[in-house]
Write a protein that holds these residues in place. Structure first.
Motif, short mmCIF file in Angstrom:
data_model
loop_
_atom_site.label_atom_id
_atom_site.label_comp_id
_atom_site.label_asym_id
_atom_site.label_seq_id
_atom_site.Cartn_x
_atom_site.Cartn_y
_atom_site.Cartn_z
N LYS A 508 0.84 -1.20 0.00
CA LYS A 508 0.00 0.00 0.00
C LYS A 508 0.88 1.25 0.00
CE LYS A 508 -4.35 1.67 1.90
NZ LYS A 508 -4.98 1.54 0.57
N LEU A 509 0.46 2.22 -0.79
CA LEU A 509 1.19 3.48 -0.88
C LEU A 509 0.77 4.42 0.24
CD1 LEU A 509 0.86 4.08 -4.73
CD2 LEU A 509 2.85 3.18 -3.51
N SER A 510 1.64 5.36 0.56
CA SER A 510 1.28 6.39 1.53
C SER A 510 0.10 7.20 1.00
CB SER A 510 2.48 7.32 1.77
OG SER A 510 3.53 6.63 2.41
N ASN A 511 -0.77 7.63 1.93
CA ASN A 511 -1.93 8.41 1.56
C ASN A 511 -2.23 9.41 2.67
OD1 ASN A 511 -3.26 6.92 3.59
ND2 ASN A 511 -3.99 5.40 2.11
N ARG A 512 -3.48 9.87 2.74
CA ARG A 512 -3.83 10.88 3.75
C ARG A 512 -3.59 10.37 5.16
NH1 ARG A 512 -9.02 14.78 3.79
NH2 ARG A 512 -8.97 15.44 5.97
N TYR A 513 -3.85 9.10 5.40
CA TYR A 513 -3.73 8.54 6.75
C TYR A 513 -2.40 7.80 6.96
CZ TYR A 513 -8.68 9.66 7.15
OH TYR A 513 -9.89 10.32 7.18
N ILE A 514 -1.83 7.26 5.91
CA ILE A 514 -0.58 6.51 6.02
C ILE A 514 0.57 7.43 5.61
CG2 ILE A 514 0.70 4.46 5.31
CD1 ILE A 514 -1.94 3.16 4.55
N LYS A 515 1.26 7.95 6.59
CA LYS A 515 2.38 8.85 6.30
C LYS A 515 3.64 8.04 5.98
CE LYS A 515 0.63 12.56 9.27
NZ LYS A 515 0.91 13.45 10.44
N PRO A 516 4.59 8.64 5.27
CA PRO A 516 5.82 7.91 4.93
C PRO A 516 6.57 7.48 6.19
CG PRO A 516 5.66 9.96 3.68
CD PRO A 516 4.59 10.01 4.72
N GLN A 517 7.15 6.29 6.15
CA GLN A 517 8.02 5.83 7.22
C GLN A 517 9.37 6.56 7.10
OE1 GLN A 517 7.73 1.50 8.23
NE2 GLN A 517 6.85 1.38 6.18
N ILE A 518 9.91 6.95 8.24
CA ILE A 518 11.18 7.69 8.27
C ILE A 518 12.09 7.05 9.30
CG2 ILE A 518 12.28 9.92 8.70
CD1 ILE A 518 9.67 11.27 7.90
N ALA A 519 13.36 6.94 8.97
CA ALA A 519 14.35 6.40 9.91
C ALA A 519 15.57 7.30 9.94
CB ALA A 519 14.75 4.99 9.51
N ASP A 520 15.97 7.69 11.14
CA ASP A 520 17.23 8.40 11.38
C ASP A 520 18.18 7.44 12.06
OD1 ASP A 520 16.26 10.79 10.31
OD2 ASP A 520 15.47 11.45 12.24
N GLN A 521 19.37 7.27 11.52
CA GLN A 521 20.32 6.30 12.08
C GLN A 521 21.68 6.94 12.30
OE1 GLN A 521 21.86 1.73 11.35
NE2 GLN A 521 20.93 2.81 9.65
N VAL A 522 22.25 6.65 13.46
CA VAL A 522 23.61 7.04 13.79
C VAL A 522 24.39 5.76 14.07
CG1 VAL A 522 25.10 8.32 15.38
CG2 VAL A 522 22.84 9.22 14.79
N SER A 523 25.57 5.63 13.50
CA SER A 523 26.35 4.41 13.68
C SER A 523 27.83 4.75 13.82
CB SER A 523 26.13 3.45 12.51
OG SER A 523 26.36 4.10 11.27
N PHE A 524 28.55 3.85 14.47
CA PHE A 524 29.99 4.01 14.70
C PHE A 524 30.62 2.62 14.64
CE2 PHE A 524 33.63 3.84 17.57
CZ PHE A 524 34.41 4.86 17.07
N GLY A 525 31.84 2.54 14.10
CA GLY A 525 32.46 1.22 13.98
C GLY A 525 33.97 1.25 13.94
#
Length: 751
Positions: A508-525
């Motif tokens: 299912k595509l994003s619509n009025r009720y389904i907002k886009p999923q967003i991820a912020d990631q911080v990583s170290f190695g």
């Protein structure tokens, strides 16, 4: 940079001295740098290839071809070299690379090497369940992984409900899993990118390969059609019915299944500056349960790519992609005959450019546009069925993105990659938008009004920037520290209440009720490679903030539900973890240990109690597996056999368990504790395989081996069910898909 058969090598590492200038080849196998006149030594390395060293006298601009040969076994015949999975020289982190040779040494299920099972052995990745080809990456769901075949996205990578994946191992070139530090050239998913590439046809002569396992038969051929055109063709089919008839259970021995898939790859070298390639794929699956239901699904992929060399420092690529996934569920019970059809159709155009004119910069930029058309469900009754036809509106949308990414080398120790991706999504009609009464749960009875959006009219738009930053600092020649920061956005999501992708799930595509999923990631190695490439080690930690994550109301109806938006709940989440990877590359005994400690949590707080989960408290996500461990070892014996073993362990998946039952008007109902507050039993399994080194007789190369999957017959739970016995507490029992050792053999011949 090419291999012995003329195939271009992406990601080869080149060191030029004096100056110790290090560069990586791009997708066209090219690199460019500016040097003063003089004599230089060039050292090239690539996974699965023998290192190459050449001396070049530079007195003018030169375009040279570096040809790498296959990695050979040492003359003593006591050591075998495998590939480095990590790259300490690349500025990007969270990436693991593997080639076809290493894949085929891993233990096999039913005789077939599998990309997804190999991916599940890497740090930060856990399997979605026994007999599935889904996988979770760093606390994300299966649909948050962008799965590619030669650049074309796949919406279902399963064969036979996950016992096989769509990738034919005999024609693979290599694959890479990107978990963090991803270049801005990638987008569309928030967890990972699985980038799988098939090899090109070789340029020397026509080659053939046949293979057979207990369930599959394979045939492939590749080679030149002319001086400028090469071809690769492969076909694979499965015939599991005769094995299923050996089972005592009528539900199994009266079931049937099949799959086939085919690949076609053509490459046309128009001239020195232009080349075109086409990669096509077609598969069909079918499975029938006795008496009531049959399932079938197809994948059709096509990638048309044009590469152009403007000059030695500037390249361009235009790619047209078509990906169509269709599935049908057919009910065959008398009086209830029906066909439920659904499909997703993606058309995508991507244009990218690479500039290498400055030896301290590698600049990539471009854009892409995608068009989606999703039919979520079309119920067609037939025969004596009393059902009525129901057809859902087609879900349509357009996604566009522009990106720029620059890898900058400051000095021999410090380099970084900075990128920016901008994405825009438009949801268009036809659609019906239900408006609900304020401060009341979103249910059918609380619909206040309906807004109709006509064909092609704009329903909703979303947009945003996705910054990317990766930094590498070389502590020494053999060790580096890396850090990464990224944001990713996803405009298409899988609506499913199962652990892995199945034929009855809904995209299912994003619509009025389904907002886009967003991820912020911080990583170290921290990354280390032994001077002689004997050992490699990596340690990574990460933290992810997740927005607009999807969960479901109790009793949600997913199929053929025009009011589906009301059954979906949205909230936030976070995931964090630590990943360790230790690999031995040389000697009789090689292999790796991969371990991950992690946690993934969700919180859903709605406007009403009905739209809130677990009283608004944090709870484990469906993908939370705090501990996962994989140990893979390969031992080369004196008799030219490789003995491999693979042990995997992970914490059980969270479930919502019933603790009591109650009676209401002579009906018995289960009373459930909070969402995902219990767990299935821990998962562990040992696989063993024996693989013969290639044997050449009269220009024919033979390979064979045998494997035992689930050696000690562990009955791992795929799901946990509850049954009520009057006067007793709820009785829990587990469903195991595989609970016995499964032996298999495999045989291949190349000529």
């Amino acid at each position: 940079m090419v291999n012995a058969s003329g195939e271009k090598l992406e990601g080869a590492f080149v060191v030029i001295s004096p100056g110790e200038i290090g560069v990586l080849t791009n997708k066209q196998g090219r690199f460019s740098t500016k040097l003063d006149k003089g004599t230089y030594k060039i050292v090239c390395q690539y996974i699965g290839m023998a290192p190459l060293q050449e001396t070049v006298v530079l007195d003018s601009n030169k375009d040279i071809v570096l040809r790498l040969g296959q990695q050979n076994v040492s003359l003593k015949q006591v050591e075998i070299s495998t590939n480095s999975v990590i790259d300490i020289n690349s500025v990007h982190m969270g990436s693991s690379h593997m080639d076809q040779k290493l894949l085929t040494r891993m233990p096999k299920l039913l005789g077939e090497a599998d990309v997804v099972r190999a991916v599940s052995a890497l740090p930060g990745v856990v399997n979605a369940g026994e007999g599935t080809s889904g996988f979770y990456v760093r606390g994300g769901s299966t649909d948050q992984n962008l799965v590619l075949m030669d650049g074309a996205p796949l919406f279902n990578s399963n064969h036979l409900f996950g016992f096989y994946s769509v990738y034919n191992p005999d024609i693979l070139k290599s694959f890479a899993l990107h978990r963090s530090g991803t270049s801005a050239t990638y987008g569309g998913r928030i967890s990972s990118i699985l980038d799988v590439n098939l090899r090109d046809g070789n340029t020397d002569s026509m080659k053939y390969e046949v293979g057979i396992t207990p369930v599959t038969a394979k045939l492939s051929m590749d080679g030149p059609l002319s001086d400028k055109v090469t071809m690769l063709v492969a076909f694979r089919g499965a015939y599991p019915d005769y094995i299923m008839k050996l089972f005592r259970s009528e539900n199994v021995n009266k079931s049937s299944g099949f799959f086939y898939d085919g690949n076609l790859k053509l490459k046309y070298q128009l001239n020195e500056k232009n080349s075109m390639s086409f990669s096509g794929y077609r598969s069909e699956d079918g499975f029938k349960f006795p008496y009531d239901t049959t399932y079938s699904w197809t994948n059709t992929l096509g990638t048309l790519r044009w590469n152009h060399l403007f000059n030695n420092n500037f390249t361009g690529t235009a790619t047209l992609v078509k990906s169509i996934y269709k599935n049908t569920v057919e009910g065959i019970a008398t009086g209830e005959e029906f066909k439920l059809n659904s499909d997703i159709d993606l058309t995508q155009l991507k244009v990218s450019f690479g500039y290498f004119g400055n030896k301290n910069h590698q600049l990539d930029f471009g854009g892409e546009a995608s068009a989606y058309a999703i039919q979520p469900g079309d119920l067609v009754p037939y025969g004596t069925s009393s059902l009525s036809r129901r057809t859902m509106n087609v879900d349509k949308g357009y996604e566009a993105a522009a990106f720029v990414n620059d890898e900058i080398k400051v000095n021999n120790k410090f380099s970084f990659s900075v990128g920016l991706r901008y994405s825009h999504f438009t949801k268009v009609g036809p659609s019906e938008i239900y408006l609900y009464r304020k401060d009341l749960p979103k249910t059918e009875k609380n619909i206040q009004d309906t807004v109709y959006v006509s064909e092609g009219s704009i329903e909703q738009t979303y947009q945003g920037v996705e910054p990317r930053l990766s930094v590498k600092y070389s502590v020494s020649e053999n060790a580096s520290l890396k850090a990464g920061l990224s944001r990713a956005r996803q405009y298409i999501q899988l609506i499913s209440n199962t652990a892995a992708i199945t034929p009855v799930d809904i995209w299912k595509l994003s619509n009025r009720y389904i907002k886009p999923q967003i991820a912020d990631q911080v990583s170290f190695g921290y990354f280390y490679l032994h001077p002689d490439n004997l050992y490699e080690f990596s340690w990574e930690v990460y933290f992810k903030n997740l927005y607009n994550q999807i969960d479901y109301k109790d009793g949600a109806v997913l199929l053929l539900n025009p009011n589906l938006n009301a059954d979906l709940l949205f909230g936030e989440g976070y995931a964090y973890g630590s990943e360790w990877f230790l690999k031995k590359n040389h000697g009789r005994l090689t292999g790796w240990i991969s371990m991950t400690g992690s946690q993934a949590l969700r919180k859903i707080v709605g406007a009403t109690a009905e739209e809130t989960i677990n009283n608004g408290q944090w709870y484990p996500s469906n993908y939370d597996k705090p501990v996962s461990l994989t140990v893979f070892v390969n031992h080369k014996t004196w008799l030219n056999w490789n003995v491999s073993a693979n042990f995997t362990y992970s914490t059980g998946r969270p479930i919502t368990a019933s603790d009591t039952w109650y009676r209401y008007y002579d009906q018995i109902f289960a009373n459930y504790v909070g969402r995902n507050q219990s767990r299935m039993p821990d998962y562990h399994r040992l696989d063993l395989s024996f693989n013969r080194e290639p044997l050449v007789r009269e220009k024919v190369e033979y390979t064979w081996g045998f494997s035992i999957y689930n050696l000690y017959a562990r009955k791992n739970a795929y799901s946990t069910l509850y049954q009520h016995f009057y006067g007793a507490p709820p009785g829990a029992y587990k469903l195991s898909v595989i609970g016995v050792p499964i032996p298999s053999v495999n045989f291949n011949a190349k000529f």
